[in-house]
Enzyme design. Structure first.
Site, PDB file in Angstrom:
ATOM      1  N   ARG A 134       0.608  -1.443  -0.123  1.00 34.21           N
ATOM      2  CA  ARG A 134      -0.238  -0.157  -0.098  1.00 34.21           C
ATOM      3  C   ARG A 134       0.769   1.067  -0.057  1.00 34.21           C
ATOM      4  NH1 ARG A 134      -3.129   0.732   5.066  1.00 34.21           N
ATOM      5  NH2 ARG A 134      -1.453   2.470   5.476  1.00 34.21           N
ATOM      6  N   GLU A 156       4.662   7.459   2.778  1.00 31.49           N
ATOM      7  CA  GLU A 156       4.975   6.190   2.666  1.00 31.49           C
ATOM      8  C   GLU A 156       4.781   4.917   2.446  1.00 31.49           C
ATOM      9  OE1 GLU A 156       4.946   3.311   6.748  1.00 31.49           O
ATOM     10  OE2 GLU A 156       3.081   3.770   7.457  1.00 31.49           O
ATOM     11  N   ASN A 158       4.090   0.800   2.024  1.00 36.70           N
ATOM     12  CA  ASN A 158       3.662  -0.052   3.307  1.00 36.70           C
ATOM     13  C   ASN A 158       4.494  -1.806   2.302  1.00 36.70           C
ATOM     14  OD1 ASN A 158       3.058   1.389   5.872  1.00 36.70           O
ATOM     15  ND2 ASN A 158       1.496   1.864   3.866  1.00 36.70           N
ATOM     16  N   SER A 163      -2.528  -2.475   5.917  1.00 35.45           N
ATOM     17  CA  SER A 163      -4.401  -2.958   6.586  1.00 35.45           C
ATOM     18  C   SER A 163      -5.715  -2.176   6.054  1.00 35.45           C
ATOM     19  CB  SER A 163      -3.906  -2.353   8.559  1.00 35.45           C
ATOM     20  OG  SER A 163      -3.918  -1.305   8.223  1.00 35.45           O
ATOM     21  N   LYS A 336      12.174   2.977   6.099  1.00 32.61           N
ATOM     22  CA  LYS A 336      11.689   4.040   5.828  1.00 32.61           C
ATOM     23  C   LYS A 336      13.422   4.842   5.117  1.00 32.61           C
ATOM     24  CE  LYS A 336       7.127   5.195   7.947  1.00 32.61           C
ATOM     25  NZ  LYS A 336       7.106   3.991   8.921  1.00 32.61           N
ATOM     26  N   LYS A 398      11.056  10.876  11.189  1.00 33.10           N
ATOM     27  CA  LYS A 398      10.779   9.702  11.891  1.00 33.10           C
ATOM     28  C   LYS A 398      11.674   8.379  11.676  1.00 33.10           C
ATOM     29  CE  LYS A 398       7.586  10.637   7.856  1.00 33.10           C
ATOM     30  NZ  LYS A 398       6.605   9.282   6.898  1.00 33.10           N
ATOM     31  N   GLU A 402       7.491   0.846  11.990  1.00 33.48           N
ATOM     32  CA  GLU A 402       5.794   0.708  11.586  1.00 33.48           C
ATOM     33  C   GLU A 402       4.811   0.869  12.417  1.00 33.48           C
ATOM     34  OE1 GLU A 402       5.120   0.987   8.597  1.00 33.48           O
ATOM     35  OE2 GLU A 402       8.024   1.023   8.238  1.00 33.48           O
ATOM     36  N   GLY A 403       3.787   1.394  11.916  1.00 36.82           N
ATOM     37  CA  GLY A 403       2.278   1.045  12.974  1.00 36.82           C
ATOM     38  C   GLY A 403       2.307   2.224  14.205  1.00 36.82           C
ATOM     39  N   ARG A 489      -8.138   7.102   4.630  1.00 36.71           N
ATOM     40  CA  ARG A 489      -8.274   7.091   5.457  1.00 36.71           C
ATOM     41  C   ARG A 489      -7.586   9.514   6.124  1.00 36.71           C
ATOM     42  NH1 ARG A 489      -3.169   4.925   7.844  1.00 36.71           N
ATOM     43  NH2 ARG A 489      -2.077   5.365   6.245  1.00 36.71           N
TER      44      ARG A 489
HETATM   45  P1  ADP Z   1       4.169   4.702  10.189  1.00 36.50           P
HETATM   46  O1  ADP Z   1       4.720   3.441  10.195  1.00 36.50           O
HETATM   47  O2  ADP Z   1       4.047   5.033  11.776  1.00 36.50           O
HETATM   48  O3  ADP Z   1       2.381   5.011   9.884  1.00 36.50           O
HETATM   49  P2  ADP Z   1       3.796   7.297   8.114  1.00 36.50           P
HETATM   50  O4  ADP Z   1       5.280   8.040   7.502  1.00 36.50           O
HETATM   51  O5  ADP Z   1       2.655   7.023   7.607  1.00 36.50           O
HETATM   52  O6  ADP Z   1       4.963   6.600   9.800  1.00 36.50           O
HETATM   53  O7  ADP Z   1       3.670   8.168   9.404  1.00 36.50           O
HETATM   54  C1  ADP Z   1       2.399   8.252  10.221  1.00 36.50           C
HETATM   55  C2  ADP Z   1       1.554   9.903   9.764  1.00 36.50           C
HETATM   56  O8  ADP Z   1       2.286  10.504  10.175  1.00 36.50           O
HETATM   57  C3  ADP Z   1       1.137   9.748   9.034  1.00 36.50           C
HETATM   58  O9  ADP Z   1       0.079   8.858   8.496  1.00 36.50           O
HETATM   59  C4  ADP Z   1       0.760  11.204   8.372  1.00 36.50           C
HETATM   60  O10 ADP Z   1      -0.517  11.396   9.015  1.00 36.50           O
HETATM   61  C5  ADP Z   1       2.005  11.836   8.826  1.00 36.50           C
HETATM   62  N1  ADP Z   1       2.731  12.551   8.624  1.00 36.50           N
HETATM   63  C6  ADP Z   1       4.582  11.120   7.877  1.00 36.50           C
HETATM   64  N2  ADP Z   1       4.917  11.852   7.597  1.00 36.50           N
HETATM   65  C7  ADP Z   1       4.008  12.802   6.879  1.00 36.50           C
HETATM   66  C8  ADP Z   1       4.746  13.981   5.962  1.00 36.50           C
HETATM   67  N3  ADP Z   1       5.895  14.152   5.639  1.00 36.50           N
HETATM   68  N4  ADP Z   1       3.786  15.255   6.021  1.00 36.50           N
HETATM   69  C9  ADP Z   1       2.595  15.456   6.642  1.00 36.50           C
HETATM   70  N5  ADP Z   1       2.715  14.525   8.029  1.00 36.50           N
HETATM   71  C10 ADP Z   1       3.108  12.895   7.373  1.00 36.50           C
HETATM   72 MG    MG Z   2       2.110   5.184   7.633  1.00 36.03          MG
END
Ligand code: ADP
Ligand code: MG
Length: 515
Positions: A134, A156, A158, A163, A336, A398, A402-403, A489
């Protein structure tokens, strides 16, 4: 259609209209499995000692407005992304360099790599891998340009336990149903209409992917009937999301699947001398099954590993002849750090893994700049950006994890780094914040109606099934490569994190608008 549509959406409802809408949401959701197990803070263990209750999944009452060009862009490039990640996951030599940079600072990555090395030493007995991927995006509007057209930028990618593919088909059906029973007031007719509400095909598409993996396994080696294992967390609140895929696998493909908690895989399965994975269900121990495919909905987070027994379990599955969704190298490809290496300005790596220039250019357009926090040139630049409160405000920091719940945002970054030993900084990546347009919607979660500013995240699913060359880098053959539906979402704009299961957001579908 002009951007004004955003300021008038969603429409105001009077009390009668709101009650009619919510009644339909509640009943349709439960009747169609758009549901989750309740959070303990809402319904305590005492009130539901056997865990028989389910509640409506958090949803938006209206489908969120989404630019049509961005939606088509995301769906259109999914097969290129599938190909890219299959190529990365099949290049052990390249992944090794990435992992070596992280082993000092990231135990989880180091432990995953150890599992791979142990299996490699012995020799892999399965060369086919399934990815149910995804790719997550947000709509980005360049804040420095007043007439900027919206585009999508990837949050990101996945590669494990992607999910909500079960619930996303249901929520797009829910919004379509609400339209068909006039739950949306007349003045929205020009916006919310059948042609603006694309169905999400994730349930049939992902189940089709699992079936393709199952069939690619071939004949039973032991003579026992073949089955798929869903390797799951226990307890799992998001169980119905997974069940939709399991039921479609049985109904549409006649493939039997069993749910096995991660901590039970060692006691309920064994390997024969050819490393065929054999499963004996505890409820019917007279019959043994041969496992064609292990679908991981657990094991993606360090929290799933409390000790050696859990790592032994991961090794046990990886050694087996079952096809893995995903293999450990595919899991690692989704870290990542890999996303950062691809998206660091001037990176040569995308072109290497995606040689078709046009496809690579389309993928590249979806990258937001991401930097390492190491001693490389880009890394030293990033360390400066991250320590200065003014520039840090445009970034998110970051870890590999994950998660959800792990990111550090904007102005909090400099202080966070002050408290983190510098030797650990390379465990993080620094990513430019994506700036989505202001949107409003109403979220119905835990029985409460919350209206306000929201941020949407589009997830595009992909199915990829491929064979590697044994002992060599590179993909030998791609057997399946498909776009597999979408998810939206939506979270309140006050919460930076977007995880639905983690309790910050809701599932949603798109209402396409032409801008
Ligand atoms: P995880 O592995 O925890 O899902 P993500 O990279 O998806 O990590 O980050 C979690 C949340 O943080 C994302 O769903 C988004 O809402 C926010 N986020 C992450 N990266 C960005 C970004 N570059 N700009 C804005 N929001 C972000
Ligand atoms: Mg995410």
């Amino acid at each position: 259609m002009s951007r004004e549509v955003y300021s008038k959406y969603p429409p105001e409802l009077n009390e009668e209209q709101l009650q009619y809408l919510i009644t339909n949401v509640k009943d349709w959701s439960i009747a169609n499995g758009l549901a989750v197990r309740p959070v303990p803070s809402w319904i305590s263990k005492d009130e539901d000692p056997v865990g028989s209750l389910a509640v409506t999944a958090p949803v938006t009452l209206f489908p969120s407005l989404f630019p049509r060009n961005c939606f088509e862009q995301g769906l259109g490039i999914q097969t290129a992304y599938n190909e890219l990640y299959a190529a990365i996951a099949s290049n052990e030599t390249w992944l090794k360099q990435i992992v070596e940079e992280l082993v000092e600072v990231d135990d989880f990555i180091a432990d995953l790599w150890k599992v791979h090395q142990a299996v490699k030493k012995e020799g892999y007995v399965q060369d086919t891998t399934l990815g149910l991927f995804r790719s997550d995006y947000m709509v980005h509007v360049d804040p420095t340009q007043s007439a900027a057209k919206p585009t999508i930028k990837q949050v990101e990618f996945n590669t494990i336990a992607s999910s909500f593919g079960g619930l996303s088909t249901q929520v797009s059906k829910l919004h379509n149903y609400l339209l068909s029973v006039d739950a949306y007031p007349e003045e929205t007719q020009s916006i919310i209409k059948t042609s603006s509400l694309p169905p999400s095909t994730s349930v049939p598409s992902l189940a089709g992917g699992l079936a393709a993996g199952h069939h690619a396994y071939g004949e039973s080696r032991s003579g026992s009937p073949l089955c798929v294992i869903f390797l799951v967390q226990d307890p799992e609140r998001n169980v119905f999301d997974q069940r939709h895929l399991e039921f479609a696998l049985l109904n549409d493909h006649q493939v039997r699947a069993f749910r096995v908690p991660f901590n039970k895989i060692m006691s309920h399965t064994r390997l024969d001398e050819k490393r065929t994975l054999l499963y004996t269900p505890p409820h019917a121990p007279k019959k043994t099954w041969e496992v064609s495919l292990v679908y991981f909905r657990a094991g993606y987070s360090p929290d799933d590993y409390s000790g050696k027994a859990d790592w032994d379990a991961r090794l046990h599955v990886e050694r087996s002849a079952a096809i893995k969704c995903p293999s450990i190298l595919t899991h690692l490809a989704g870290s990542k750090k890999v996303q950062q290496v691809l998206a660091t300005p001037n990176s040569p790596h995308l072109a290497r893994f995606l040689p078709d220039k046009n496809r690579a250019a389309e993928v590249f357009k979806t990258f937001a700049p991401i930097y390492p926090l190491d001693k490389s040139e880009a890394g030293l630049e990033a360390c400066k950006l991250a320590q200065n409160p003014e520039s840090a405000a445009r970034y998110v920091l970051k870890p590999q994890r994950e998660g959800g719940g792990n990111n550090v945002y904007r102005k909090a970054i400099p202080d966070f780094l002050k408290d983190t030993p510098e030797s650990h900084w390379p465990a993080y990546i620094l990513m430019e914040m994506i700036e989505p347009p202001a949107l409003t919607n109403t979220i119905f979660r835990n029985g409460e109606v919350q209206k306000g500013g929201v941020i949407g995240e589009l997830g595009v699913y992909g199915v990829c099934l491929w064979k590697t060359k044994s002992g060599e880098d590179g993909v030998q053959e791609i057997l399946e490569n498909r776009q597999a539906g979408y998810l939206l979402r939506t979270k309140g704009d006050q919460s930076e994190e977007g995880g639905v299961a983690a309790g910050f957001g809701s599932v949603d579908s798109v209402c396409l608008v032409d801008i």
